[in-house]
Design a protein around this motif. Sequence first.
Motif, PDB file in Angstrom:
ATOM      1  N   ASP A  36       0.841  -1.106  -0.103  1.00  0.00           N
ATOM      2  CA  ASP A  36      -0.064  -0.124   0.044  1.00  0.00           C
ATOM      3  C   ASP A  36       0.691   1.261   0.088  1.00  0.00           C
ATOM      4  O   ASP A  36       0.615   2.131  -0.517  1.00  0.00           O
ATOM      5  CB  ASP A  36      -0.950  -0.128   1.340  1.00  0.00           C
ATOM      6  CG  ASP A  36      -2.032  -0.962   1.137  1.00  0.00           C
ATOM      7  OD1 ASP A  36      -2.513  -1.304   0.158  1.00  0.00           O
ATOM      8  OD2 ASP A  36      -2.691  -1.203   2.102  1.00  0.00           O
ATOM      9  N   SER A  37       1.839   1.199   0.575  1.00  0.00           N
ATOM     10  CA  SER A  37       2.879   2.407   0.880  1.00  0.00           C
ATOM     11  C   SER A  37       4.146   2.405   0.724  1.00  0.00           C
ATOM     12  O   SER A  37       5.092   3.175   0.975  1.00  0.00           O
ATOM     13  CB  SER A  37       2.543   3.186   2.340  1.00  0.00           C
ATOM     14  OG  SER A  37       3.099   1.996   3.337  1.00  0.00           O
ATOM     15  N   ALA A  38       4.686   1.076  -0.051  1.00  0.00           N
ATOM     16  CA  ALA A  38       5.980   0.833  -0.537  1.00  0.00           C
ATOM     17  C   ALA A  38       6.108   0.101  -1.907  1.00  0.00           C
ATOM     18  O   ALA A  38       5.241  -0.876  -1.885  1.00  0.00           O
ATOM     19  CB  ALA A  38       6.811   0.341   0.708  1.00  0.00           C
ATOM     20  N   VAL A  39       7.158   0.228  -2.492  1.00  0.00           N
ATOM     21  CA  VAL A  39       7.446  -0.714  -3.769  1.00  0.00           C
ATOM     22  C   VAL A  39       8.858  -0.862  -3.294  1.00  0.00           C
ATOM     23  O   VAL A  39       9.746  -0.151  -3.346  1.00  0.00           O
ATOM     24  CB  VAL A  39       7.156  -0.027  -5.032  1.00  0.00           C
ATOM     25  CG1 VAL A  39       7.725  -0.836  -6.215  1.00  0.00           C
ATOM     26  CG2 VAL A  39       5.735   0.471  -5.207  1.00  0.00           C
ATOM     27  N   ASN A  40       9.049  -2.340  -3.300  1.00  0.00           N
ATOM     28  CA  ASN A  40      10.550  -2.835  -2.898  1.00  0.00           C
ATOM     29  C   ASN A  40      11.008  -3.145  -4.379  1.00  0.00           C
ATOM     30  O   ASN A  40      10.326  -3.886  -5.083  1.00  0.00           O
ATOM     31  CB  ASN A  40      10.559  -3.996  -1.919  1.00  0.00           C
ATOM     32  CG  ASN A  40      10.320  -3.609  -0.627  1.00  0.00           C
ATOM     33  OD1 ASN A  40      10.629  -2.366  -0.144  1.00  0.00           O
ATOM     34  ND2 ASN A  40       9.402  -4.254   0.103  1.00  0.00           N
ATOM     35  N   LEU A  41      12.336  -3.035  -4.579  1.00  0.00           N
ATOM     36  CA  LEU A  41      13.060  -3.282  -5.756  1.00  0.00           C
ATOM     37  C   LEU A  41      14.217  -3.736  -5.566  1.00  0.00           C
ATOM     38  O   LEU A  41      15.041  -3.577  -4.700  1.00  0.00           O
ATOM     39  CB  LEU A  41      13.306  -1.821  -6.500  1.00  0.00           C
ATOM     40  CG  LEU A  41      12.280  -0.698  -6.573  1.00  0.00           C
ATOM     41  CD1 LEU A  41      12.680   0.515  -6.934  1.00  0.00           C
ATOM     42  CD2 LEU A  41      11.176  -1.345  -7.667  1.00  0.00           C
ATOM     43  N   PHE A  42      14.607  -4.786  -6.663  1.00  0.00           N
ATOM     44  CA  PHE A  42      15.987  -5.490  -6.638  1.00  0.00           C
ATOM     45  C   PHE A  42      17.045  -4.626  -7.297  1.00  0.00           C
ATOM     46  O   PHE A  42      16.421  -3.762  -8.545  1.00  0.00           O
ATOM     47  CB  PHE A  42      16.036  -6.909  -7.248  1.00  0.00           C
ATOM     48  CG  PHE A  42      15.366  -8.029  -6.510  1.00  0.00           C
ATOM     49  CD1 PHE A  42      16.133  -8.248  -5.104  1.00  0.00           C
ATOM     50  CD2 PHE A  42      14.402  -8.724  -6.948  1.00  0.00           C
ATOM     51  CE1 PHE A  42      15.592  -9.155  -4.382  1.00  0.00           C
ATOM     52  CE2 PHE A  42      13.786 -10.101  -6.148  1.00  0.00           C
ATOM     53  CZ  PHE A  42      14.567 -10.086  -4.687  1.00  0.00           C
ATOM     54  N   SER A  43      18.171  -4.688  -6.861  1.00  0.00           N
ATOM     55  CA  SER A  43      19.094  -3.595  -7.940  1.00  0.00           C
ATOM     56  C   SER A  43      20.344  -4.262  -7.548  1.00  0.00           C
ATOM     57  O   SER A  43      20.806  -4.964  -6.803  1.00  0.00           O
ATOM     58  CB  SER A  43      18.951  -2.338  -7.431  1.00  0.00           C
ATOM     59  OG  SER A  43      19.753  -2.091  -6.402  1.00  0.00           O
ATOM     60  N   PRO A  44      21.393  -3.891  -8.485  1.00  0.00           N
ATOM     61  CA  PRO A  44      22.752  -4.489  -8.312  1.00  0.00           C
ATOM     62  C   PRO A  44      23.299  -3.895  -7.117  1.00  0.00           C
ATOM     63  O   PRO A  44      24.212  -4.507  -6.283  1.00  0.00           O
ATOM     64  CB  PRO A  44      23.340  -3.915  -9.226  1.00  0.00           C
ATOM     65  CG  PRO A  44      22.798  -3.728 -10.547  1.00  0.00           C
ATOM     66  CD  PRO A  44      21.358  -3.376  -9.767  1.00  0.00           C
ATOM     67  N   VAL A  48      16.228  -1.574  -2.627  1.00  0.00           N
ATOM     68  CA  VAL A  48      15.952  -0.217  -2.979  1.00  0.00           C
ATOM     69  C   VAL A  48      14.201  -0.314  -2.603  1.00  0.00           C
ATOM     70  O   VAL A  48      13.708  -0.908  -3.290  1.00  0.00           O
ATOM     71  CB  VAL A  48      16.180   0.241  -4.293  1.00  0.00           C
ATOM     72  CG1 VAL A  48      15.798   1.771  -4.604  1.00  0.00           C
ATOM     73  CG2 VAL A  48      17.614   0.055  -4.560  1.00  0.00           C
ATOM     74  N   THR A  49      13.702   0.701  -1.913  1.00  0.00           N
ATOM     75  CA  THR A  49      12.383   1.051  -1.834  1.00  0.00           C
ATOM     76  C   THR A  49      12.025   2.341  -2.231  1.00  0.00           C
ATOM     77  O   THR A  49      12.516   3.578  -1.870  1.00  0.00           O
ATOM     78  CB  THR A  49      12.225   0.892  -0.248  1.00  0.00           C
ATOM     79  OG1 THR A  49      12.745  -0.547   0.134  1.00  0.00           O
ATOM     80  CG2 THR A  49      10.664   0.864  -0.057  1.00  0.00           C
ATOM     81  N   LEU A  50      10.965   2.682  -2.836  1.00  0.00           N
ATOM     82  CA  LEU A  50      10.104   3.688  -3.143  1.00  0.00           C
ATOM     83  C   LEU A  50       8.887   3.763  -2.059  1.00  0.00           C
ATOM     84  O   LEU A  50       8.230   2.919  -1.947  1.00  0.00           O
ATOM     85  CB  LEU A  50       9.447   3.729  -4.427  1.00  0.00           C
ATOM     86  CG  LEU A  50      10.570   3.618  -5.664  1.00  0.00           C
ATOM     87  CD1 LEU A  50       9.878   3.753  -6.889  1.00  0.00           C
ATOM     88  CD2 LEU A  50      11.323   5.133  -5.457  1.00  0.00           C
ATOM     89  N   LEU A  51       8.783   4.868  -1.369  1.00  0.00           N
ATOM     90  CA  LEU A  51       7.839   4.962  -0.205  1.00  0.00           C
ATOM     91  C   LEU A  51       6.818   6.125  -0.677  1.00  0.00           C
ATOM     92  O   LEU A  51       6.878   7.214  -1.235  1.00  0.00           O
ATOM     93  CB  LEU A  51       8.436   5.221   0.908  1.00  0.00           C
ATOM     94  CG  LEU A  51       9.433   4.369   1.430  1.00  0.00           C
ATOM     95  CD1 LEU A  51      10.203   5.059   2.626  1.00  0.00           C
ATOM     96  CD2 LEU A  51       8.866   3.201   2.068  1.00  0.00           C
ATOM     97  N   ASP A  52       5.678   5.984   0.116  1.00  0.00           N
ATOM     98  CA  ASP A  52       4.590   7.201  -0.076  1.00  0.00           C
ATOM     99  C   ASP A  52       5.080   8.519   0.830  1.00  0.00           C
ATOM    100  O   ASP A  52       6.005   8.218   1.713  1.00  0.00           O
ATOM    101  CB  ASP A  52       3.264   6.821  -0.120  1.00  0.00           C
ATOM    102  CG  ASP A  52       2.849   6.508   1.309  1.00  0.00           C
ATOM    103  OD1 ASP A  52       3.285   6.768   2.387  1.00  0.00           O
ATOM    104  OD2 ASP A  52       1.426   5.913   1.480  1.00  0.00           O
ATOM    105  N   GLU A  53       4.382   9.406   0.698  1.00  0.00           N
ATOM    106  CA  GLU A  53       4.827  10.571   1.546  1.00  0.00           C
ATOM    107  C   GLU A  53       4.778  10.554   3.120  1.00  0.00           C
ATOM    108  O   GLU A  53       5.213  11.184   3.818  1.00  0.00           O
ATOM    109  CB  GLU A  53       4.236  11.939   0.906  1.00  0.00           C
ATOM    110  CG  GLU A  53       2.923  11.917   1.458  1.00  0.00           C
ATOM    111  CD  GLU A  53       2.078  13.434   0.761  1.00  0.00           C
ATOM    112  OE1 GLU A  53       2.927  14.218   0.571  1.00  0.00           O
ATOM    113  OE2 GLU A  53       1.042  13.488   0.530  1.00  0.00           O
TER     114      GLU A  53
END
Length: 182
Positions: A36-44, A48-53
């Motif tokens: 709902d308030s986060a998108v977790n990402l795999f990276s080298p 990494v996480t994108l969060l809502d405000e």
Amino acid sequence: MALINGSVLHAARICKDFYLSIAQRPLRASVHSVYDSAVNLFSPEGMVTLLDEFRKLQPYSAVLSADDFELLKSRGVQAGAVLFFDREKQNAMNGSVPSDIFVAVSDRSQIVDLTVPCFAASADAERIRRFLELRWDDYGVSALAYQQTPNAFCRFLLPRLNEFRAAARRGDVKASSEAAMN
């Protein structure tokens, strides 16, 4: 900022270490999980996480405004979708396709140093307690210090952490190592 099929999003805040990493070179990541308030990402670079405000910034994360985060989720971001991080929107990455997402830091983004203060083991125990007490409700894992489980990560980690603590207290190096690996 992020460019999603022509829409521009703004990263309001970003972890300084994460910013320094993407300032040197673009970072390609793929979606691991969407909440709902986060998108977790795999990276080298790792997770990494994108969060809502409404979420507090975490190490290797960026916070988007609520509207931008909702736009990100409404575009059908699913596991496996590719996201690109770049310092400037105009530095589009080679090999991109229309469904790719571009995330960049603009001059409006706040770059936040998340360095945790160093504490001496026993002399600063009260400072450590106060620091954790202030942070336990930020939906991170610091709630584990209080045996709280406000999110899925804490619910997943708490039994494993307790197993590790018990083994360490017994002085059982093998069981401690196994618990840490789980």
